[in-house]
Every structure is written in structure tokens, then in C-alpha cells.
Scaffold this motif. Structure first.
Motif, mmCIF file in Angstrom:
data_model
loop_
_atom_site.group_PDB
_atom_site.id
_atom_site.type_symbol
_atom_site.label_atom_id
_atom_site.label_comp_id
_atom_site.label_asym_id
_atom_site.label_seq_id
_atom_site.Cartn_x
_atom_site.Cartn_y
_atom_site.Cartn_z
ATOM 1 N N ASP A 98 0.921 -1.284 -0.115
ATOM 2 C CA ASP A 98 -0.016 0.125 0.122
ATOM 3 C C ASP A 98 0.897 1.395 -0.112
ATOM 4 O O ASP A 98 0.579 2.231 0.815
ATOM 5 N N CYS A 99 2.043 1.212 -0.866
ATOM 6 C CA CYS A 99 2.763 2.495 -1.209
ATOM 7 C C CYS A 99 2.454 3.138 -2.420
ATOM 8 O O CYS A 99 2.371 2.085 -3.517
ATOM 9 N N GLY A 100 2.610 4.418 -2.674
ATOM 10 C CA GLY A 100 2.837 4.934 -3.817
ATOM 11 C C GLY A 100 4.080 5.097 -4.592
ATOM 12 O O GLY A 100 5.314 4.593 -3.775
ATOM 13 N N ILE A 101 3.968 5.178 -5.903
ATOM 14 C CA ILE A 101 5.345 5.301 -6.675
ATOM 15 C C ILE A 101 5.819 6.720 -7.094
ATOM 16 O O ILE A 101 4.867 7.403 -7.809
ATOM 17 N N TYR A 102 6.770 7.157 -6.819
ATOM 18 C CA TYR A 102 7.343 8.586 -7.357
ATOM 19 C C TYR A 102 8.320 8.218 -8.349
ATOM 20 O O TYR A 102 9.619 7.546 -8.078
ATOM 21 N N ALA A 103 8.055 8.157 -9.665
ATOM 22 C CA ALA A 103 8.920 7.759 -10.738
ATOM 23 C C ALA A 103 9.726 8.986 -11.082
ATOM 24 O O ALA A 103 9.315 9.848 -11.670
ATOM 25 N N ASP A 104 10.906 8.730 -10.916
ATOM 26 C CA ASP A 104 11.916 9.642 -11.575
ATOM 27 C C ASP A 104 12.474 9.124 -12.861
ATOM 28 O O ASP A 104 13.374 8.322 -12.803
ATOM 29 N N ILE A 105 12.171 9.382 -13.956
ATOM 30 C CA ILE A 105 12.247 8.829 -14.990
ATOM 31 C C ILE A 105 13.339 9.558 -15.813
ATOM 32 O O ILE A 105 13.580 10.501 -16.250
ATOM 33 N N LYS A 106 14.265 8.659 -15.987
ATOM 34 C CA LYS A 106 15.642 8.882 -16.561
ATOM 35 C C LYS A 106 15.699 9.151 -17.927
ATOM 36 O O LYS A 106 16.368 10.058 -18.525
ATOM 37 N N ALA A 107 14.846 7.980 -18.518
ATOM 38 C CA ALA A 107 14.945 8.200 -20.013
ATOM 39 C C ALA A 107 13.685 8.524 -20.692
ATOM 40 O O ALA A 107 12.733 7.922 -20.417
ATOM 41 N N PRO A 108 13.665 9.655 -21.470
ATOM 42 C CA PRO A 108 12.466 10.149 -21.973
ATOM 43 C C PRO A 108 11.506 9.056 -22.787
ATOM 44 O O PRO A 108 10.361 9.229 -22.793
ATOM 45 N N ALA A 109 12.241 8.076 -23.323
ATOM 46 C CA ALA A 109 11.551 7.115 -23.935
ATOM 47 C C ALA A 109 10.797 6.353 -23.093
ATOM 48 O O ALA A 109 9.856 5.542 -23.640
ATOM 49 N N ALA A 110 11.043 6.235 -21.963
ATOM 50 C CA ALA A 110 10.480 5.252 -20.856
ATOM 51 C C ALA A 110 9.030 6.159 -20.391
ATOM 52 O O ALA A 110 8.165 5.416 -19.538
ATOM 53 N N SER A 111 8.950 7.389 -20.774
ATOM 54 C CA SER A 111 7.878 8.165 -20.136
ATOM 55 C C SER A 111 6.540 7.542 -20.155
ATOM 56 O O SER A 111 5.717 7.279 -19.105
ATOM 57 N N VAL A 112 6.146 7.319 -21.543
ATOM 58 C CA VAL A 112 4.621 6.954 -21.574
ATOM 59 C C VAL A 112 4.522 5.437 -21.224
ATOM 60 O O VAL A 112 3.471 5.216 -20.659
#
Length: 472
Positions: A98-112
Motif C-alpha cells: 500500500d505504497c505510492g510510486i514517485y517515478a524519477d524517469i531518467k529516459a524520455p523514451a520510458a515516459s509514456v
């Protein structure tokens, strides 16, 4: 925005998991963060050449190969067994804990792809962010339902670089007093732009005390328990037996950090003397169980002991954890405005008292020992030394109270608690000691209403206190 984005206190965002206590960006670090009360996990995400999304901070492996040029199989073959978990594994753990995810997306291609994976899994509490503005642009273009964060380095205008983002994430941890920049004018500007604020990973207790009073959405930390430490409005004091010994190796600075950061008042430590009359913190008289050394502690000099490690037995992450000195522990306690319960093992009372006085901790330390003479020595040294007596060692309560003028009396679960009203009448604090993990027993201790407890499971105890409304 969603209701969870208007919390009553800052969200505790575990920076790469509980990375002060476990390898960063691993399932172990994320699970431990949940144990320590994190609301969300900050996860660094990359995409492999075969389109797998995984957690890893750096853009290249240790051998220099960029991670985005490798398959996931290549990466798995090149990192430790617990490193580089798939986002799908992290999502599963987040759902279970029951934890949330704070995504630090390093690669723009991974965004979507990251956004879609979270949506497909039914994850509600997620924030997607990056230093690279192309990430925010791509997610906005894809109508991602999640709040978007712009990570802001030092030296740039946070409002200029965060255009299009819902959240300003300030990465100012290397500044001296960055909290001073978070003034009324700054937050007024945030209200004008409709943006919320998340701040850098913070591990300093004084700076954290300032930050948690600011109107921020969340605070990152390698020590997620430090963001919102447990508060006991009743004044209950919690002694952590050998530190947070289920989180980190017993009697180490890491174990003490976890206790004080979480809001517990005392750390219990065991003190021995070295061959050169220095004082070290270790439970056993010998080195064999909790270090990579052998033989009696008292046969080694301080320099010899400091060449050993006191943590690898517990978890490889602690391979470089040293045996702390008493001075180390006293200094750490002062940093957190915390207190110590010092058990005298082989350590002479005079040497210990002198160090306590040198740190001006006389009022924030109490003592006990199996060696009765050590307690008599401590009382002979100072009538102000705070001594504990165990009720089990005496026939009557009067005998207990008449021995060396104790400052508190310890009871166990098998002692007769009928003494409590009389001790309360006399103004003598009671401490209940329990080294087990039975929740029913811990609940019974909560209900006893004593001034102090000495526990192996302080985090479980705090959870029960919150359930019963005696902690927050």
C-alpha cells in the motif's frame, strides 16, 4: 487534483527506497521503506534496448556501458542479484504494501510506457517526474492522468523550468540552508501557479524539522522515518533495545539513527573497555558473533577494533559498518536531542561517566549493569547519576527503592505490576522491558500507561499506539 495530494502532513517519499539501510533502488530497500512508514518510494527508471522498464540510478553500468543500449538480460548478468528490479516487480510490491510510486524517469523514451504500466496496474498514487523537460512534455501529450513533477537543480529559476508541471521538485540538498529559500513569497508564487512542492532528499534532523513545518506536498529522504517521526502526546518514552536492531545491526550508529529519526526517545547500548582504556559499543564480551574479529573485546586496542566491521553478519549492505565508540553514540544522541540507556558491561564507571560529562549528557543518560559493583561505583562517583534498578532483583519494592536511590524501576511481563500506583504516588518512573514481538503483549504494555518501555520491536509498538490513539 486527487485527495491524497492534500495530505495533513508532508508525504514521506523514500529516496530510492530506504537507501540509508539497504541497497538503493532494490525491492529490499522499498519493502524496508514501507516498514519505516514511507508513503511513496522514489524510483529511478530506465528503459532497456528490449523495452523493459527497470529501476537503476545511473545511466551506465560500472563498466561504462549505457543501460539503454543493453537488453535486460545483459543488465541482469552484470549487476548484483538484488539490483535493477523490473518496474512490474516494484508495482506488485507497492500494491502489496500500500505504497505510492514517485517515478524519477531518467529516459524520455520510458515516459509514456511507465505511465501506461501504472495505469494498467490500477495504481492511483503515483507522481511522474524528471530533470529532462521532454519527459513532462511527452506525458502531457499522452494525457497521463498522474501529477507531473519537474526536478529542479540548483541555480535555475524553479518557476521557469517547471512550466507545464504540477509539482516543483527542488533538488537543493547540496545547499547550506535551502529551507530558508522556502519563504512566504515562494509559496505565494506556488499558489499563483497552482503548483505543489516536493523537496530534496534530507537526512539532517535540524533541517528536516524546518522542512516538515513548511506547506510542502512531500519530502524525500534516505531515512523515510525521519520525515514524520512518531509523536507520543502522552509523554511516553520508548527505549530501543540495542537500537533498531531489526532494521540495522544492533549497537551500531545505523541502528541508533533509525531509532532517533523515527521519534523514539532512547537507544539502549552496551559498553565495553578496550585494551587501551577506550570505550566501545558492543553487546558481547567477545567479537565473534557481531563482527569479523575474534576473541575478547578487552584484548584489542581501539585502533584494532576500528579496523573491523560490525554489520556484515546482519546484511552485506553493512559491510563497512564500524564498531562505534561511546563518544560516537553520545554525539549522535545530541544531534537528535535524544537520550541513552547505557548498560555497563566491562566498562569502568569512571571512564563512562567522564565521557557522559564531556558531552554534557548527564541528564539524558541512565545506567544499569549486571555487575552490581559498577552501579555502586557510579553512585560513588556522582549522586546525580541516573541509575535504573530491576524489580526482579529485589524481594520487595522498598528494597528496590532503597538501593542507590534509583531514578527508575524496570519491570518485565512476569513481575507484579501491582506496584505501579505506589511508584506513581512517589513520582518514580516505571519502565516495562519486553524483547518479544507478540502484538497482544505489546498492546497490553500500551494499556499499562507507564512512563517508559524498553523494546526490541519499537516500530510495531508505535503502530499499536497509533491504532489506540496514544501516538500520531
Amino acid at each position: 487534483m486527487m485527495d491524497w495530494l492534500t495530505p495533513s502532513r508532508p508525504l514521506s517519499i523514500a529516496h530510492r527506497g530506504a537507501s540509508a539501510y539497504a541497497p538503493e533502488n532494490t525491492l529490499a530497500a522499498f519493502a524496508l521503506a514501507a516498514d519505516l512508514g514511507a508513503d511513496m518510494w522514489e524510483v529511478d527508471l530506465h528503459q532497456t534496448a528490449d523495452k523493459k522498464i527497470f529501476a537503476f540510478h545511473d545511466f551506465a553500468l560500472a563498466d561504462g556501458r549505457p543501460v539503454n543500449t543493453l537488453t535486460y538480460a545483459d543488465i541482469r548478468a552484470s549487476v548484483a542479484e538484488n539490483e535493477a528490479p523490473l518496474l512490474s516487480e516494484i508495482i506488485g510490491l507497492a500494491q502489496a504494501r500500500d505504497c505510492g510510486i514517485y517515478a524519477d524517469i531518467k529516459a524520455p523514451a520510458a515516459s509514456v510506457p511507465v505511465s501506461r504500466m501504472l495505469q494498467d496496474a490500477g495504481i492511483e498514487r503515483a507522481i511522474l517526474g524528471a530533470f529532462d523537460p521532454r519527459v513532462v512534455d511527452a506525458l502531457r501529450a499522452a494525457d497521463s492522468p498522474y501529477p507531473l513533477a519537474a526536478l529542479i537543480p540548483v541555480g535555475v529559476d524553479p518557476f521557469e523550468i517547471s512550466k507545464g508541471a504540477n509539482i516543483i521538485h527542488l533538488c537543493w540538498e547540496k545547499m547550506d540552508r535551502p529551507q530558508d529559500l522556502l519563504d512566504d513569497a515562494f509559496f505565494a508564487r506556488c499558489r499563483e501557479t497552482g503548483q505543489k512542492v516536493v523537496v530534496w532528499h534530507e537526512e539532517d534532523p535540524d533541517r528536516m524539522a524546518d522542512l516538515r513545518e513548511k506547506p510542502v506536498l512531500g519530502i524525500c529522504s534516505d531515512r523515510p522515518e525521519l520525515v514524520n517521526p512518531t509523536r507520543f502526546p502522552t509523554g511516553l518514552q520508548v527505549v530501543c533495545h540495542r537500537g533498531a536492531n531489526k532494521i540495522a545491526p544492533e549497537n551500531t550508529l545505523s541502528a541508533a539513527h533509525a531509532c532517533f529519526a523515527a521519534g523514539f526517545s532512547h537507544v539502549e547500548i552496551d559498553v565495553h573497555v578496550t585494551a587501551d582504556d577506550q570505550l566501545v559499543v558492543l553487546h558481547d564480551a567477545t567479537l565473534d558473533r557481531t563482527t569479523n574479529g575474534t576473541g575478547p573485546v578487552c584484548n584489542h586496542t581501539l585502533s584494532e577494533l576500528q579496523a573491523l566491521n560490525a554489520g556484515a553478519w546482519f546484511y552485506p549492505f553493512y559491510t563497512n559498518e564500524p564498531i562505534p565508540t561511546l563518544d560516537d553514540m553520545l554525539s549522535l544522541a545530541r544531534t537528535y536531542n535524544g537520550q541513552l540507556y547505557i548498560e555497563l558491561k566491562s566498562a569502568p564507571a569512571r571512564l563512562v561517566w567522564d565521557r557522559v560529562v564531556a558531552h554534557e549528557m548527564q541528564e539524558r543518560v541512565f545506567f544499569w549493569s549486571f555487575v552490581t559493583q559498577s552501579l555502586h561505583d557510579m553512585r560513588a562517583i556522582s549522586d546525580k547519576a541516573r541509575l535504573m534498578m530491576r524489580r526482579q532483583d529485589f524481594d520487595t519494592l522498598e528494597d528496590t527503592l532503597s538501593c542507590l536511590n534509583p531514578s527508575l524501576i524496570e519491570y518485565t511481563m512476569t513481575d507484579d505490576w501491582a506496584d505501579f500506583p505506589e511508584l506513581q504516588r512517589r513520582g518514580v518512573p516505571v519502565m516495562i522491558a519486553y524483547n518479544g514481538d507478540d502484538r497482544a503483549v505489546l498492546a497490553q504494555i500500551v494499556d499499562a500507561g507507564v512512563e517508559m518501555v524498553n523494546l526490541d520491536q519499537p516500530f510495531v509498538f508505535a503502530d499499536i499506539c497509533r491504532e489506540k490513539g496514544v501516538a500520531e
